[in-house]
Design an enzyme around this catalytic site. Structure first.
Site, PDB file in Angstrom:
ATOM      1  N   SER A 157     -27.284 -82.349 -32.357  1.00 39.71           N
ATOM      2  CA  SER A 157     -28.634 -81.932 -32.722  1.00 39.71           C
ATOM      3  C   SER A 157     -28.645 -80.739 -33.658  1.00 39.71           C
ATOM      4  CB  SER A 157     -29.429 -81.572 -31.456  1.00 39.71           C
ATOM      5  OG  SER A 157     -28.901 -80.404 -30.847  1.00 39.71           O
ATOM      6  N   LYS A 158     -27.483 -80.109 -33.884  1.00 33.43           N
ATOM      7  CA  LYS A 158     -27.453 -78.861 -34.637  1.00 33.43           C
ATOM      8  C   LYS A 158     -27.385 -79.104 -36.145  1.00 33.43           C
ATOM      9  CE  LYS A 158     -27.548 -76.047 -31.062  1.00 33.43           C
ATOM     10  NZ  LYS A 158     -27.466 -76.950 -29.913  1.00 33.43           N
ATOM     11  N   LEU A 159     -27.206 -78.016 -36.909  1.00 30.93           N
ATOM     12  CA  LEU A 159     -27.325 -78.089 -38.364  1.00 30.93           C
ATOM     13  C   LEU A 159     -26.203 -78.884 -39.011  1.00 30.93           C
ATOM     14  CD1 LEU A 159     -28.508 -74.438 -38.501  1.00 30.93           C
ATOM     15  CD2 LEU A 159     -29.884 -76.395 -39.157  1.00 30.93           C
TER      16      LEU A 159
END
Length: 366
Positions: free
Chosen positions: A168-170
């Site tokens: 879900s992160k960058l």
């Protein structure tokens, strides 16, 4: 290109503890503006390693925000230290410096600010405050990779800065994390910590090793780092997409009678890991759960980031935390709503979200 990068690593000589990890760490250090980066199996492992390297232990306290994923505070608990929660700023949703001052005691050893949703904290105030008291600063930048504060990249501000590479992160490694630091001694300790605490005193005899203090198996693999390295090359493109979508949300929702938006102070580059809005419950005839359920029924993947850490049963039972500890955070939590935001989101996707909001808000308008 991600598939090709992973396949190339799998065809190579190393699955773990190989050269791709070092290349990934070098690239991360460059992006984060710090000379040393150490990759871990997860962001949580990196947080734990930071608290371990900081020497936190029984009787020590570390101040952090209640508005974060529990891993931030859990890392303090892993070291048998006590997490202490300071209230947040109602405008930015980040740690409020005066709240940090009120939470401090003579047992405070560390400060763990969290760049909530991707907005860097007020480091011009927090860092001097920590220096004044001799606290080590562990920046939880799981949301803000690629961000900046006062022209300095996230990663070059605190004693130690952690990133997360959850999907879900960058950027993602599948699972993974990293810790950046300017301190070569800390970097060396962190590398030992992720590999059982092992030290090789004589490079000419690599079969001889010793353990001065037990570490953990928090290693990341070469093929995960191959994915992360390839993803890192696309970070600016991902950030540009998130920027465009976030500002389109802000343009459409600013002035809405049904939501308020957190502030975005100048001089900070936002990572936009999350797009958070605050429900105006005084204008709606429904509570937070009802609004989120109605939007889910419209097939919109809204979420709540986050339930306050000290309200989890473990923290209530272990430390005796109770309602009223952080009144601003408690008022904010009951109004939080996270809207979908991801780099491949299209304007049509975003229009679906905005139409669903209009429909639900119209239905529940007072």
């Amino acid at each position: 290109d991600d598939l090709a990068a992973v396949a190339e690593a799998l065809r190579g000589d190393w699955l773990t503890q190989g050269p791709t990890i070092a290349r990934f760490e070098e690239a991360l250090a460059l992006v984060g503006g710090a000379p040393y980066a150490v990759a871990f199996s997860s962001g949580t492992a990196a947080l734990h390693a930071a608290c371990w390297a900081a020497g936190l232990g029984p009787g020590d306290e570390a101040i952090t925000t209640p508005l974060t994923f529990a891993a931030t505070a859990n890392a303090v608990v892993y070291q048998s230290a006590r997490p202490v929660f300071a209230d947040i700023d109602a405008a930015t949703l980040n740690l409020e410096p005066d709240g940090v001052k009120r939470a401090a005691t003579d047992r405070t050893r560390a400060l763990l600010p969290v760049d909530f949703a991707g907005l860097p904290c007020d480091y011009d105030v927090l860092l001097p405050l920590a220096r004044e008291h001799g606290w080590i600063v562990i920046q939880d930048a799981a949301h803000s990779l690629g961000g900046a504060y006062g022209g300095r990249p996230v990663g070059a501000l605190a004693d130690m800065t952690i990133f997360s590479f959850h999907p879900s992160k960058l950027i993602t490694c599948g699972e993974g994390g990293a810790l950046l630091t300017n301190n070569p001694k800390l970097a060396e300790r962190l590398k030992r910590m992720r590999h059982h605490g092992i030290r090789y005193p004589d490079p000419a005899r690599p079969w001889r090793y010793e353990i001065e203090e037990p570490g953990h198996n928090y290693r990341i693999t070469d093929f995960q780092c191959a994915l992360g390295l390839n993803q890192l090359r696309k970070l600016e493109k991902f950030l540009a997409s998130r920027d465009q979508l976030a500002f389109r949300y802000r343009d459409r929702l600013t002035g809405s009678p049904f939501v308020e938006l957190p502030s975005h102070p100048g001089g900070r580059r936002h990572g936009w890991h999350l797009f958070v809005a605050l429900l105006r419950l005084d204008r709606l005839s429904a509570d937070q759960d009802t609004i989120l359920q109605a939007l889910r029924a419209e097939n919109i993947g809204v979420q709540l980031h986050y339930p306050l850490v000290y309200r989890h049963p473990f923290y209530e039972n272990r430390f005796g935390y109770a309602p009223g500890l952080c009144p601003v955070a408690e008022e904010i939590e009951r109004r939080l709503m996270t809207l979908p935001l991801f780099p491949s989101m299209t304007e049509a996707d975003q229009n679906d979200v905005l139409r669903a909001l209009d429909k639900v808000f119209s239905h529940f308008a007072r």
